[in-house]
Scaffold this active site. Structure first.
Site, PDB file in Angstrom:
ATOM      1  N   PHE A  40       0.739  -1.204  -0.108  1.00 46.11           N
ATOM      2  CA  PHE A  40      -0.021  -0.171  -0.039  1.00 46.11           C
ATOM      3  C   PHE A  40       1.025   1.117   0.056  1.00 46.11           C
ATOM      4  CE2 PHE A  40      -2.382  -3.576   1.572  1.00 46.11           C
ATOM      5  CZ  PHE A  40      -3.855  -3.376   1.527  1.00 46.11           C
ATOM      6  N   VAL A  78       2.436  -1.257   4.495  1.00 46.69           N
ATOM      7  CA  VAL A  78       2.182  -0.331   4.164  1.00 46.69           C
ATOM      8  C   VAL A  78       3.465   0.579   3.753  1.00 46.69           C
ATOM      9  CG1 VAL A  78       0.736   1.920   5.059  1.00 46.69           C
ATOM     10  CG2 VAL A  78      -0.034  -0.364   5.500  1.00 46.69           C
ATOM     11  N   CYS A  79       3.697   1.264   3.320  1.00 43.54           N
ATOM     12  CA  CYS A  79       4.746   2.282   2.925  1.00 43.54           C
ATOM     13  C   CYS A  79       5.347   3.243   4.327  1.00 43.54           C
ATOM     14  CB  CYS A  79       4.988   3.064   1.806  1.00 43.54           C
ATOM     15  SG  CYS A  79       5.895   4.210   1.659  1.00 43.54           S
ATOM     16  N   ILE A  80       6.045   3.441   4.738  1.00 47.37           N
ATOM     17  CA  ILE A  80       5.984   4.457   6.272  1.00 47.37           C
ATOM     18  C   ILE A  80       6.360   5.647   6.192  1.00 47.37           C
ATOM     19  CG2 ILE A  80       8.746   3.830   5.692  1.00 47.37           C
ATOM     20  CD1 ILE A  80       8.272   3.907   9.128  1.00 47.37           C
ATOM     21  N   ALA A  83       2.694   6.272   4.798  1.00 46.93           N
ATOM     22  CA  ALA A  83       1.540   6.308   6.041  1.00 46.93           C
ATOM     23  C   ALA A  83       1.675   7.881   6.738  1.00 46.93           C
ATOM     24  CB  ALA A  83       1.702   4.666   7.040  1.00 46.93           C
TER      25      ALA A  83
END
Length: 131
Positions: A40, A78-80, A83
């Site tokens: 994501f 989830v891409c930090i 996010a």
């Protein structure tokens, strides 16, 4: 049997990207194929937010993703960077940035772009769903 890396770049209700990705992923799995990683990215990180409440007559897409992840034991990253830009944090990041709470749905994990690179190397096919 093929393995897929699926990249979701669209928020749950701002375009068809996230919904199409969900239905594609579900069909792939039901057909006996493998999803080696869901990634994501950009606005797509909103699919992992516990703070989204859709209208009662709409599919609750974040919960649908969560159920699919649990049912098939999927790796949902989830891409930090994305996010944090979108106000999504797990417990560790919430503590690191002195946020009042985490809001990442269970089943999703926050990590970096290296996970995306790894998935593109490991998968037979890489499919991106973008608005």
């Amino acid at each position: 049997m093929s393995s897929f890396a699926i990249i979701v770049r669209g928020a749950p209700y701002s375009s068809q990207a996230a919904g199409s990705a969900y239905h594609f992923c579900k069909a792939v799995l039901e057909s006996g194929h493998q999803v080696c990683r869901l990634f994501f990215y950009q606005d797509g990180v909103m699919n992992a937010s516990s703070q989204i409440v859709p209208a009662q007559n709409e599919l609750h897409l974040p919960h649908a993703w969560q159920a699919l992840i649990q049912q098939y034991q999927l790796d949902a990253v989830v891409c930090i960077a994305s996010a944090l830009k979108h106000g999504i944090a797990d417990e560790r990041e919430a503590e690191r940035y002195s946020l009042s709470h985490s809001n990442l749905l269970p089943g999703f994990v926050i990590s970096g772009l290296g996970q995306l690179v790894d998935a593109t190397i490991a998968a037979d096919r890489v499919i991106t769903f973008a608005p």
